[in-house]
Design a protein around this motif. Sequence first.
Motif, PDB file in Angstrom:
ATOM      1  N   LEU A 180     -25.216 -35.121  67.571  1.00 54.17           N
ATOM      2  CA  LEU A 180     -24.866 -36.545  67.658  1.00 54.17           C
ATOM      3  C   LEU A 180     -24.599 -37.198  66.308  1.00 54.17           C
ATOM      4  CD1 LEU A 180     -27.373 -37.712  70.440  1.00 54.17           C
ATOM      5  CD2 LEU A 180     -24.987 -36.992  70.669  1.00 54.17           C
ATOM      6  N   LEU A 181     -25.263 -36.732  65.260  1.00 54.24           N
ATOM      7  CA  LEU A 181     -25.082 -37.318  63.931  1.00 54.24           C
ATOM      8  C   LEU A 181     -24.436 -36.351  62.943  1.00 54.24           C
ATOM      9  CD1 LEU A 181     -28.494 -39.208  63.495  1.00 54.24           C
ATOM     10  CD2 LEU A 181     -26.305 -40.134  64.271  1.00 54.24           C
ATOM     11  N   GLY A 182     -24.248 -35.116  63.366  1.00 55.13           N
ATOM     12  CA  GLY A 182     -23.622 -34.130  62.486  1.00 55.13           C
ATOM     13  C   GLY A 182     -24.521 -33.674  61.356  1.00 55.13           C
ATOM     14  N   GLU A 183     -25.834 -33.848  61.510  1.00 57.85           N
ATOM     15  CA  GLU A 183     -26.752 -33.429  60.458  1.00 57.85           C
ATOM     16  C   GLU A 183     -26.965 -31.911  60.511  1.00 57.85           C
ATOM     17  OE1 GLU A 183     -30.376 -35.584  60.630  1.00 57.85           O
ATOM     18  OE2 GLU A 183     -29.438 -37.540  60.341  1.00 57.85           O
ATOM     19  N   GLN A 184     -27.301 -31.350  59.366  1.00 57.62           N
ATOM     20  CA  GLN A 184     -27.572 -29.922  59.288  1.00 57.62           C
ATOM     21  C   GLN A 184     -29.082 -29.695  59.247  1.00 57.62           C
ATOM     22  OE1 GLN A 184     -25.459 -28.438  55.888  1.00 57.62           O
ATOM     23  NE2 GLN A 184     -23.465 -28.478  56.915  1.00 57.62           N
ATOM     24  N   VAL A 185     -29.536 -28.731  60.013  1.00 59.13           N
ATOM     25  CA  VAL A 185     -30.951 -28.395  60.066  1.00 59.13           C
ATOM     26  C   VAL A 185     -31.129 -26.954  59.608  1.00 59.13           C
ATOM     27  CG1 VAL A 185     -32.978 -28.116  61.540  1.00 59.13           C
ATOM     28  CG2 VAL A 185     -31.406 -30.025  61.927  1.00 59.13           C
ATOM     29  N   GLY A 186     -31.877 -26.762  58.520  1.00 55.72           N
ATOM     30  CA  GLY A 186     -32.111 -25.426  57.993  1.00 55.72           C
ATOM     31  C   GLY A 186     -33.060 -24.629  58.869  1.00 55.72           C
ATOM     32  N   TRP A 187     -33.249 -23.363  58.507  1.00 57.38           N
ATOM     33  CA  TRP A 187     -34.066 -22.489  59.348  1.00 57.38           C
ATOM     34  C   TRP A 187     -35.536 -22.912  59.374  1.00 57.38           C
ATOM     35  CZ3 TRP A 187     -38.232 -19.644  57.644  1.00 57.38           C
ATOM     36  CH2 TRP A 187     -38.379 -19.483  56.259  1.00 57.38           C
ATOM     37  N   LYS A 188     -36.008 -23.539  58.301  1.00 58.32           N
ATOM     38  CA  LYS A 188     -37.409 -23.966  58.270  1.00 58.32           C
ATOM     39  C   LYS A 188     -37.658 -25.101  59.254  1.00 58.32           C
ATOM     40  CE  LYS A 188     -38.318 -22.536  53.504  1.00 58.32           C
ATOM     41  NZ  LYS A 188     -38.711 -22.968  52.139  1.00 58.32           N
ATOM     42  N   ARG A 189     -36.763 -26.085  59.231  1.00 56.98           N
ATOM     43  CA  ARG A 189     -36.923 -27.180  60.194  1.00 56.98           C
ATOM     44  C   ARG A 189     -36.664 -26.692  61.608  1.00 56.98           C
ATOM     45  NH1 ARG A 189     -34.192 -32.724  59.471  1.00 56.98           N
ATOM     46  NH2 ARG A 189     -32.421 -31.613  58.602  1.00 56.98           N
ATOM     47  N   GLY A 190     -35.705 -25.764  61.749  1.00 55.77           N
ATOM     48  CA  GLY A 190     -35.424 -25.194  63.062  1.00 55.77           C
ATOM     49  C   GLY A 190     -36.631 -24.455  63.622  1.00 55.77           C
ATOM     50  N   LEU A 191     -37.327 -23.721  62.750  1.00 55.21           N
ATOM     51  CA  LEU A 191     -38.536 -23.013  63.170  1.00 55.21           C
ATOM     52  C   LEU A 191     -39.637 -23.999  63.553  1.00 55.21           C
ATOM     53  CD1 LEU A 191     -39.958 -20.298  63.493  1.00 55.21           C
ATOM     54  CD2 LEU A 191     -40.646 -20.436  61.088  1.00 55.21           C
ATOM     55  N   ALA A 192     -39.735 -25.099  62.791  1.00 49.21           N
ATOM     56  CA  ALA A 192     -40.739 -26.123  63.101  1.00 49.21           C
ATOM     57  C   ALA A 192     -40.486 -26.728  64.477  1.00 49.21           C
ATOM     58  CB  ALA A 192     -40.730 -27.212  62.031  1.00 49.21           C
ATOM     59  N   VAL A 193     -39.216 -26.960  64.804  1.00 48.30           N
ATOM     60  CA  VAL A 193     -38.863 -27.502  66.121  1.00 48.30           C
ATOM     61  C   VAL A 193     -39.259 -26.527  67.217  1.00 48.30           C
ATOM     62  CG1 VAL A 193     -36.936 -28.133  67.619  1.00 48.30           C
ATOM     63  CG2 VAL A 193     -36.995 -28.965  65.270  1.00 48.30           C
ATOM     64  N   LEU A 194     -38.962 -25.240  66.980  1.00 48.23           N
ATOM     65  CA  LEU A 194     -39.311 -24.215  67.969  1.00 48.23           C
ATOM     66  C   LEU A 194     -40.820 -24.153  68.195  1.00 48.23           C
ATOM     67  CD1 LEU A 194     -38.449 -21.886  69.792  1.00 48.23           C
ATOM     68  CD2 LEU A 194     -38.592 -20.360  67.817  1.00 48.23           C
ATOM     69  N   VAL A 195     -41.583 -24.187  67.105  1.00 47.20           N
ATOM     70  CA  VAL A 195     -43.041 -24.171  67.207  1.00 47.20           C
ATOM     71  C   VAL A 195     -43.530 -25.417  67.958  1.00 47.20           C
ATOM     72  CG1 VAL A 195     -45.197 -24.315  65.898  1.00 47.20           C
ATOM     73  CG2 VAL A 195     -43.389 -22.757  65.149  1.00 47.20           C
ATOM     74  N   GLY A 196     -42.927 -26.572  67.638  1.00 47.55           N
ATOM     75  CA  GLY A 196     -43.315 -27.813  68.306  1.00 47.55           C
ATOM     76  C   GLY A 196     -43.054 -27.767  69.801  1.00 47.55           C
ATOM     77  N   LEU A 197     -41.927 -27.189  70.186  1.00 44.06           N
ATOM     78  CA  LEU A 197     -41.606 -27.083  71.605  1.00 44.06           C
ATOM     79  C   LEU A 197     -42.566 -26.120  72.316  1.00 44.06           C
ATOM     80  CD1 LEU A 197     -37.691 -27.049  71.499  1.00 44.06           C
ATOM     81  CD2 LEU A 197     -39.238 -28.955  71.989  1.00 44.06           C
ATOM     82  N   ILE A 198     -42.996 -25.097  71.601  1.00 39.13           N
ATOM     83  CA  ILE A 198     -44.020 -24.210  72.154  1.00 39.13           C
ATOM     84  C   ILE A 198     -45.315 -25.001  72.389  1.00 39.13           C
ATOM     85  CG2 ILE A 198     -45.522 -22.234  71.649  1.00 39.13           C
ATOM     86  CD1 ILE A 198     -43.156 -20.980  70.170  1.00 39.13           C
TER      87      ILE A 198
END
Length: 293
Positions: free
Chosen positions: A116-134
């Motif tokens: 929606l905003l075209g922001e880039q998310v690196g692998w560290k933040r991506g991993l944090a999101v995955l952990v949070g969803l778990i």
Amino acid sequence: MNSKASGYVYVLLAVTIFAGQDAFSKLLGEKYPPIMVTMIRFWAFAVFVTILAAAAPGGLRASLTTKRPFLQIIRGLLLVSEVVVVVIAFTTAGLAMSQAIMQSTPLIVTVLSIPLLGEQVGWKRGLAVLVGLIGVLVILNPVNVDFDVRLLIPLGASLMYALYNVATRAVGHHDSATTSVFYAGIVGAIAASIIGPFYWTPIAPSDWLPMAALCICGAISHYFLIKAYSLLTAVEVQPLTYFQLVLSVAVATLFFGETITLNMVFGALIVVGAGLFTVWREYRRSKVITKII
């Protein structure tokens, strides 16, 4: 008291009042239609934002001026809809459980900011999101034979509030904070007033005081949060907002007799930890970009 210390005091005041606001929302939501409770709350909120806008530089005319009118209207509709769903969640899934699940909002914001905003998310933040969803899955405990689909209601509220936050980021590049708050309050009040009267239920005399308290809490908490953001950065504010989870759990157990399960505690710790890491990484990224510029 220096500005940062004052900012932290404002945050703590805001989250404390938010916890009280949630308690009144649950109390009233169990007796009256959620849309009616939300409508009355937004009437008070509309009065508050009008006073706030009138006192701002340029007055109401400046606050009405927006470069993204359609998006501002969408924000108001999202906010009022989210509040209705939250009240439903408090009365069905429970206050403590709902608050635990809704701590996933910063993580959902990170995910939505990519398309929606075209922001880039690196692998560290991506991993944090995955952990949070778990962590959210741990809270929901879907493998339990007693899994309740009503737990998806606060998750839906979290998604709606995340969309509201993404829209707020988008308009933030064009409009002032006062304009955004003004439109959220006015549009929300208008939208609620279109539907709410059809669900009007006479309010018992003993419930007028909690209703008034809900309206006052809604206005004062937002005022303190606005003051906090005027003195602190988002990365300084966000960690303290998780204190609301602790207060809400305390209110839920002491006043509503709710039970706290181990999966709720462990899941909430995972979600909060992932959320804090995500906010910190976003702060670090913004600092790097500022240096480059």
